[in-house]
Motif scaffolding. Sequence first.
Motif, mmCIF file in Angstrom:
data_model
loop_
_atom_site.group_PDB
_atom_site.id
_atom_site.type_symbol
_atom_site.label_atom_id
_atom_site.label_comp_id
_atom_site.label_asym_id
_atom_site.label_seq_id
_atom_site.Cartn_x
_atom_site.Cartn_y
_atom_site.Cartn_z
ATOM 1 N N UNK A 208 0.795 -1.022 -0.067
ATOM 2 C CA UNK A 208 -0.053 0.072 0.091
ATOM 3 C C UNK A 208 0.766 1.181 0.150
ATOM 4 N N UNK A 209 1.890 1.311 0.671
ATOM 5 C CA UNK A 209 2.853 2.420 1.074
ATOM 6 C C UNK A 209 3.362 2.707 -0.443
ATOM 7 N N UNK A 210 3.993 1.621 -1.181
ATOM 8 C CA UNK A 210 4.707 1.837 -2.615
ATOM 9 C C UNK A 210 3.680 2.264 -3.420
ATOM 10 N N UNK A 211 2.360 1.683 -3.342
ATOM 11 C CA UNK A 211 1.263 2.182 -4.575
ATOM 12 C C UNK A 211 0.789 3.917 -4.005
ATOM 13 N N UNK A 212 0.717 3.952 -3.039
ATOM 14 C CA UNK A 212 0.751 5.690 -2.706
ATOM 15 C C UNK A 212 1.810 6.386 -3.006
ATOM 16 N N UNK A 213 3.097 6.014 -2.702
ATOM 17 C CA UNK A 213 4.160 6.667 -3.454
ATOM 18 C C UNK A 213 4.267 7.089 -4.823
#
Length: 282
Positions: A208-213
């Motif tokens: 999720x963090x990678x997608x938001x970034x």
Amino acid sequence: MSLRTVARDDLKNAARSYVVLGVVGVFAALVALVFVSERNIYPDPYRTLFDVSFMTFLVFPLFVAPLSYLAVAGDRESGVVKYVLGLPNSRLSYVLGKFASRASVTLGAVVVALLVGFVVALATFENAPNLGRFATFAGVSALYGVSLTGLFVGVSAATRRRSRAMLGVFGAYFLLVPFWFGFLPIVNIGTVLDAVATTFGTTVTESTRSFVNALSPATAYLYATEPVYSGVTDQYPQLAGTFGGESSRIEAQLWFNVLTMAAWGALGLLAGYASFRRSELG
């Protein structure tokens, strides 16, 4: 007046501006400087393109900003916009014309800078530069620049004053580049995600963090440069570390990153036009 007429007249005025000439010249000089400084460090020019991409994602928005933030707000504050819209011309063609002219300057800056870099690489590097890799890099960088231009012109269209347009544009830059990319160690998109997750008693997964970034146009730009290094990512550790991950992730897909950049520019311009269409110009 039509969209074409607005764009042509605005481009003529921009061509006579020292700001525009300075932006194109300084950006080209910076790209050339990167190639000159690395001519004896790496034998392959594509490795230097990797460093140029990091400079571009961080610095290039600061060159696009002065080209864009006065596009509409400057005319509104000076009163010129009332004359222009008093002619047979719609607000939509006016905003799109402004975007077209400023995007043309942005494209010109990218092309000139990459041509200068190619010439420097051809003259000084051990291995000759690959025209296809440079062209791909120029295309992705041009899309990034046009996306920012659309967003910044949208901010300009939504404001009445030069000062507010400037604050809005540089605020957007701060949000989408340093803040979103995580340059600020205490306040960034990662700490915001963690704070929201803590509030709801959950955690943020790495996926999720990678997608938001990846939803930032700047991050999407860096990911979108991967085709430039097709077949050579194993030649340098930095390339392998950046582009050697799991390719099945959506944020690693070229179409997703191209769509992300295009969406920021198109939606920003659309939001700015929607505000401009409803505003009183008197």
